[in-house]
Design a protein around this motif. Structure first.
Motif, PDB file in Angstrom:
ATOM      1  N   ASP A 141       0.862  -1.198   0.000  1.00 56.06           N
ATOM      2  CA  ASP A 141       0.000   0.000   0.000  1.00 56.06           C
ATOM      3  C   ASP A 141       0.892   1.240   0.000  1.00 56.06           C
ATOM      4  O   ASP A 141       2.039   1.220   0.489  1.00 56.06           O
ATOM      5  CB  ASP A 141      -0.882   0.002   1.239  1.00 56.06           C
ATOM      6  CG  ASP A 141      -1.947  -1.086   1.172  1.00 56.06           C
ATOM      7  OD1 ASP A 141      -2.279  -1.469   0.035  1.00 56.06           O
ATOM      8  OD2 ASP A 141      -2.409  -1.519   2.240  1.00 56.06           O
ATOM      9  N   PRO A 142       0.403   2.337  -0.535  1.00 59.09           N
ATOM     10  CA  PRO A 142       1.203   3.576  -0.492  1.00 59.09           C
ATOM     11  C   PRO A 142       1.404   4.025   0.942  1.00 59.09           C
ATOM     12  O   PRO A 142       0.511   3.892   1.768  1.00 59.09           O
ATOM     13  CB  PRO A 142       0.376   4.575  -1.299  1.00 59.09           C
ATOM     14  CG  PRO A 142      -0.996   4.043  -1.275  1.00 59.09           C
ATOM     15  CD  PRO A 142      -0.899   2.541  -1.220  1.00 59.09           C
ATOM     16  N   VAL A 143       2.565   4.551   1.183  1.00 60.12           N
ATOM     17  CA  VAL A 143       2.919   4.998   2.535  1.00 60.12           C
ATOM     18  C   VAL A 143       3.141   6.501   2.520  1.00 60.12           C
ATOM     19  O   VAL A 143       3.444   7.102   1.483  1.00 60.12           O
ATOM     20  CB  VAL A 143       4.178   4.255   3.028  1.00 60.12           C
ATOM     21  CG1 VAL A 143       3.914   2.766   3.152  1.00 60.12           C
ATOM     22  CG2 VAL A 143       5.374   4.525   2.100  1.00 60.12           C
ATOM     23  N   ARG A 144       3.066   7.103   3.710  1.00 59.35           N
ATOM     24  CA  ARG A 144       3.331   8.525   3.928  1.00 59.35           C
ATOM     25  C   ARG A 144       4.269   8.654   5.099  1.00 59.35           C
ATOM     26  O   ARG A 144       4.253   7.830   6.016  1.00 59.35           O
ATOM     27  CB  ARG A 144       2.035   9.304   4.188  1.00 59.35           C
ATOM     28  CG  ARG A 144       1.086   9.288   2.990  1.00 59.35           C
ATOM     29  CD  ARG A 144      -0.229   9.979   3.326  1.00 59.35           C
ATOM     30  NE  ARG A 144      -0.024  11.410   3.550  1.00 59.35           N
ATOM     31  CZ  ARG A 144      -0.030  12.324   2.592  1.00 59.35           C
ATOM     32  NH1 ARG A 144      -0.231  11.940   1.327  1.00 59.35           N
ATOM     33  NH2 ARG A 144       0.163  13.580   2.854  1.00 59.35           N
ATOM     34  N   TYR A 145       5.100   9.749   5.071  1.00 57.39           N
ATOM     35  CA  TYR A 145       6.149   9.914   6.063  1.00 57.39           C
ATOM     36  C   TYR A 145       5.853  11.129   6.921  1.00 57.39           C
ATOM     37  O   TYR A 145       5.195  12.089   6.485  1.00 57.39           O
ATOM     38  CB  TYR A 145       7.509  10.085   5.388  1.00 57.39           C
ATOM     39  CG  TYR A 145       7.876   8.945   4.465  1.00 57.39           C
ATOM     40  CD1 TYR A 145       8.477   7.792   4.994  1.00 57.39           C
ATOM     41  CD2 TYR A 145       7.611   8.995   3.100  1.00 57.39           C
ATOM     42  CE1 TYR A 145       8.808   6.745   4.144  1.00 57.39           C
ATOM     43  CE2 TYR A 145       7.944   7.950   2.261  1.00 57.39           C
ATOM     44  CZ  TYR A 145       8.546   6.824   2.777  1.00 57.39           C
ATOM     45  OH  TYR A 145       8.871   5.798   1.956  1.00 57.39           O
ATOM     46  N   ILE A 168       6.125   6.371   9.631  1.00 55.73           N
ATOM     47  CA  ILE A 168       5.692   5.889   8.337  1.00 55.73           C
ATOM     48  C   ILE A 168       4.329   5.241   8.536  1.00 55.73           C
ATOM     49  O   ILE A 168       4.093   4.516   9.513  1.00 55.73           O
ATOM     50  CB  ILE A 168       6.707   4.890   7.747  1.00 55.73           C
ATOM     51  CG1 ILE A 168       6.246   4.448   6.364  1.00 55.73           C
ATOM     52  CG2 ILE A 168       6.981   3.740   8.670  1.00 55.73           C
ATOM     53  CD1 ILE A 168       7.300   3.595   5.638  1.00 55.73           C
ATOM     54  N   THR A 169       3.386   5.467   7.626  1.00 59.15           N
ATOM     55  CA  THR A 169       2.036   4.940   7.762  1.00 59.15           C
ATOM     56  C   THR A 169       1.519   4.574   6.384  1.00 59.15           C
ATOM     57  O   THR A 169       1.878   5.200   5.374  1.00 59.15           O
ATOM     58  CB  THR A 169       1.098   5.970   8.427  1.00 59.15           C
ATOM     59  OG1 THR A 169      -0.214   5.397   8.502  1.00 59.15           O
ATOM     60  CG2 THR A 169       1.066   7.262   7.662  1.00 59.15           C
ATOM     61  N   ASP A 170       0.654   3.467   6.400  1.00 58.55           N
ATOM     62  CA  ASP A 170       0.003   3.073   5.162  1.00 58.55           C
ATOM     63  C   ASP A 170      -1.453   3.497   5.137  1.00 58.55           C
ATOM     64  O   ASP A 170      -2.237   3.058   4.303  1.00 58.55           O
ATOM     65  CB  ASP A 170       0.105   1.567   4.947  1.00 58.55           C
ATOM     66  CG  ASP A 170      -0.514   0.784   6.102  1.00 58.55           C
ATOM     67  OD1 ASP A 170      -1.021   1.437   7.048  1.00 58.55           O
ATOM     68  OD2 ASP A 170      -0.452  -0.443   6.061  1.00 58.55           O
TER      69      ASP A 170
END
Length: 872
Positions: free
Chosen positions: A68-72, A113-115
């Motif tokens: 899945d796309p992640v965000r920082y 970091i999170t999905d």
């Protein structure tokens, strides 16, 4: 990090979505590439403190097991500076505030970091590495120390300390002095010492200011090697030590004893000071020798006084040796010499004397302008000062207008004879002033009183004739109307002679070309016309002459006078005839002209007009030139005949010529105009017919005269030819000159009739030269042409020999009676030499003419014989 995960993640993120119920959901995670990596989770990441703000310094990098796309994310503890910022999508970390290792060497941050469902957060430590951006700092400023002046060379006097907050070589400090002085410093410890072989001297330099430079070992800063330094000044005060003897101040010393001095009078006071100024000792004065028992000195103040009366002194000059010392030892002292002079009291000022005694006014009478360098012997002046020595020394000065006179001598000792000499002769001028006044000053030079004396020098001048009468102008301009009555005033000239008496009286005379019509008053200078003179601008409008101003001794000057005679309108215009006749060809104008004898415009400017014409509106006249022409619509004789019934086409006009003067004058004339059409005769005949159209008898007389001239010319020509032919028949054949015939064929004869050419009376006799030139031209140009010979008379024809021969000759040559006359020129004619005389030249011309005539006769006789044979 796993322990803190429940607190970092929100319940929404931890809730399992419905579509994934019953399936495993794994949290995202960071890649860990270890220290020195530029991407990952920033664990043990280090950054230099000189990194510019806005630089991309790191990239957060992780993944999600389910892809899945992640965000920082990147956060800091509350209350701390946020030095970095992360892009949530790309994970690019950017520096947003300046770093300073010396203030904060380690930064703590929380990266995440999170999905979208699961979030992982980690606490990382970011290390700030050093850059050489700090300069050394001196401790315990300011630096000020006291050092005794007798401190031994090489001794340490102080230690300076400087600290550099940088690390490594940028934090190491070394020392040096700038510039070099009596001191030196240890480059590592900062210990300041007196340089070897150098000593301190309070009397010479009581304080030293030493500049210490602290310099680091250098290091990188923003990619460049940089060395930083700082400076500080160490003030070293030298403490005085008792090591210098006393010394006199203000030497050499001089004192004076005057004739009015009393015993006990102060003569002079010497002054000395201890060499150790920081802690001076008491000093003691004493006289060693040279006083001769007449002087004494105060041991404490150094005052030297007189102990006896000045009249008992045996010498005029004393040299007293004075000693100053310290009570501590016999070697600590100084000696000087005081010179005392016994002088006269300056109680007599300078005094001027004449022949009878003291005098303060001297007068003399003399002529003006004496030569330069002349001594004015009329003055008998003596100056004296009764004092002695320097008190009797004074200078002389002459004060007055300019540098006219000078006085000798200029410096006097006791007494001198005063001489006054002329320096500028132009300043001694009677005309500038009959009296000259000067001040003669005598002023003492070397005395404090500066006594002085003054005398008046008065010069009465006698006048001489040293000036020439001078006109107020170099030239004078006068104007006068013509026809002014005799004795009219023109201009007054003025000449000034500043001399006095008869030398200043000016008389005027007049002379020069044109001056006979004018006169001048001998004393007033008024110039006027002669009583009998009448000036006419038309005859002469400009006069110039000279006036002479002369004084009683004949000295004179000249000025030029220019007289302009103004023109008046005193002449009226005049036609050359009162009745004018002109013939006008249609299309061509005629011109009338009148003359006004006035000299200038507008008096001599003429305007023309037609006063009367019948019928009118036929002619136009140019008012300025007098040109008369027909109206533009009149272009043929038919129009003229339509205007008038007269067949002669003559008009009479009354024309007027008027000048532009004031008052204006005019004159009239009758102009008869005969109008005709243009014809095309020869130019001369056209002009004649144009003028003689109304006089047929004149034309007839002209034609008769021309015919008579032609008949007379024909008679004269025939007579000359007859006489010439008669003379040619008497010439014997033995006297003929036979020329060798040319090899080329003989050119044909060409005759030029006078009716077709107008080149001269003899041109009809000239033959063409076969070589291309005329027979009358030689090598040297044109020459005199011989007179044309007369053709001989024809002899009677001989009897024919036979008919056949006669027919043959008749068929070969027609019977022609040759009546030829001409002039032949030799083809080989040579130019006569320039050195030959005129007589020989004329003789050769006559011989050549005779030869030409003989050759012509020979040819004519041949042609005659051939013609006679043709008769047979």
């Amino acid at each position: 990090a796993s322990e803190n995960l429940p607190q970092l993640l929100s319940p929404e993120l931890l809730r399992t979505p419905p579509e994934r119920a019953g399936q495993s959901d794994y949290a995202p995670y960071f890649y860990d590439y270890g220290p020195g990596a530029t991407h990952g989770n920033m664990a043990l990441f280090s950054i230099s403190e000189d990194t510019p703000v806005g630089t991309h310094v790191y990239t957060l990098n992780g993944t999600d097991p389910e892809e899945d796309p992640v965000r920082y994310g990147l956060t800091f503890e509350q209350g701390t500076k946020e030095y970095f910022r992360v892009d949530p999508k790309s994970g690019n970390v950017t520096l947003v505030q300046e770093l300073d290792r010396e203030k904060q060497a380690e930064i703590s941050a929380l990266v995440s970091i999170t999905d979208g469902r699961n979030k992982v957060a980690e606490t990382v430590r970011i290390f700030v590495t050093d850059a050489n951006d700090e300069q050394p700092e001196f401790q315990n400023l300011p630096f000020a120390i006291d050092v005794p002046e007798d401190t031994a060379p090489g001794s340490s006097v102080y230690k300076v300390t400087a600290v550099d907050k940088d690390m490594g070589s940028g934090g190491s400090v070394s020392y040096y002095l700038s510039p070099l002085t009596k001191f030196t410093i240890d480059g590592h410890s900062g210990v300041l010492r007196i340089r070897a072989n150098e000593t301190l001297d309070y009397e010479t330099t009581p304080a030293h200011f030493v500049t210490v430079v602290a310099q680091d070992g250098g290091g990188k800063y923003k990619g460049q090697h940089q060395v930083m330094s700082s400076t500080a000044t160490v003030t070293i005060n030298v403490v005085d030590a008792q090591d210098t003897p006393p010394s006199f101040v203000g030497t050499p010393y001089f004192g004076y004893i005057y004739e009015v001095s009393l015993p006990g009078s102060e003569i002079f006071t010497v002054y000395a000071k201890d060499g150790d100024q920081g802690n001076p000792n008491s000093i003691h004065y004493s006289i060693m020798n040279g006083s001769d028992g007449v002087f004494d000195i105060n041991s404490t103040s150094g005052c030297i006084s007189l102990t006896t009366n000045p009249s008992q002194l045996k010498s005029e000059l004393y040299e007293i040796r004075v000693k100053v010392g310290l009570p501590s030892g016999p070697m600590d002292y100084d000696i000087t010499t005081v010179t005392v002079r016994v002088v006269d009291l300056n109680n007599h000022p300078p005094t001027f004397y004449g022949e009878t005694g003291p005098q303060n006014r001297f007068e003399v009478t003399m002529f003006e302008h004496p030569p330069a360098g002349e001594i004015l012997r009329g003055f008998k002046i003596t100056v004296n000062d009764s004092d002695q020595g320097a008190n009797a020394k004074f200078k002389l000065r002459l004060v007055g207008p300019g540098r006219v006179l000078r006085v000798v001598p200029q410096t006097v000792l006791n007494e001198a004879q005063v001489t006054i000499i002329v320096e500028d002769t132009s300043g001694i001028d009677y005309e500038k002033g009959s009296t000259l006044t000067f001040k003669l000053l005598a002023i003492e030079i070397d005395t404090p009183e500066r006594f002085s004396a003054t005398a008046d020098i008065i010069i009465h001048l006698l006048d001489t004739n040293d000036n020439v009468p001078a006109f107020t102008s170099e030239y004078y301009v006068a104007r006068i109307d013509e026809n002014s009555p005799g004795g009219s005033s023109l201009v007054s000239v003025t000449a000034i002679d500043p001399d006095s008496g008869p030398w200043g009286e000016v008389k005027y005379t007049i002379y020069g070309s044109g001056s006979d019509l004018f006169s001048i008053h001998f004393s007033t200078g008024l110039i006027s016309t002669q009583p009998w003179a009448t000036l006419d601008a038309e005859a002469r409008s400009k006069y110039n002459f000279y006036v002479k101003a002369e004084d009683g001794e004949g000295e004179y000057s000249l000025a030029e006078v220019f007289v302009t005679v103004l023109d008046l309108n005193d002449h009226s215009p005049e036609f050359h005839e009162s009745l004018l006749e002109e013939t006008m060809v249609i299309g061509a104008p005629v011109r009338i002209e009148a003359v006004d004898e006035d000299a200038e415009s507008p008096n001599n400017v003429i305007e023309y007009s037609i006063m009367k014409a019948d019928p009118k509106n036929i002619f136009d006249i140019d008012c300025n030139t007098g040109v008369i022409k027909l109206k533009p619509y009149i272009k043929s004789m038919e129009i003229i005949h339509n205007i008038t019934k007269s067949q002669e086409c003559k008009w009479s006009l009354l024309v007027e010529a008027r000048d532009r003067g004031s008052p204006s004058f005019s004159t009239t004339a009758v102009l008869n105009i005969d109008i005709t059409e243009a014809v095309r005769p020869t130019p001369l005949m056209a002009a004649f017919l144009k003028r003689s159209r109304g006089s047929p008898m004149k034309v007839l007389g002209m034609v008769t005269g021309i015919i008579s001239l032609l008949v007379g010319a024909t008679v004269l020509f025939s007579t000359a030819m007859y006489l010439r032919n008669t003379k040619s028949n008497r010439i014997s054949p033995a006297r003929r000159i036979i020329k060798r015939r040319p090899r080329h064929p003989e050119p044909p004869w060409s005759f030029r009739m006078p009716i077709f050419r107008d080149a001269g009376p003899s041109s009809k006799f000239l033959a063409d030269d076969p070589e291309g030139g005329r027979a009358d031209r030689g090598a040297g140009g044109p020459r005199a042409k011989p007179p044309p010979p007369n053709a001989p008379s024809l002899p009677p024809p001989p009897p024919p020999s036979s008919a056949t021969a006669s027919k043959a000759r008749t068929s070969e040559r027609p019977r022609v009676l040759p009546t030829i006359s001409g002039v032949l020129a030799s083809r080989s004619f040579k130019k006569p030499k320039a050195s030959s005389s005129s007589g020989s030249g004329s003789g050769r011309k006559e011989t050549m003419s005779s030869a030409l005539v003989s050759e012509l006769k020979m040819r004519l006789e041949q042609k005659i014989n051939e013609s006679n044979q043709g008769y047979c």
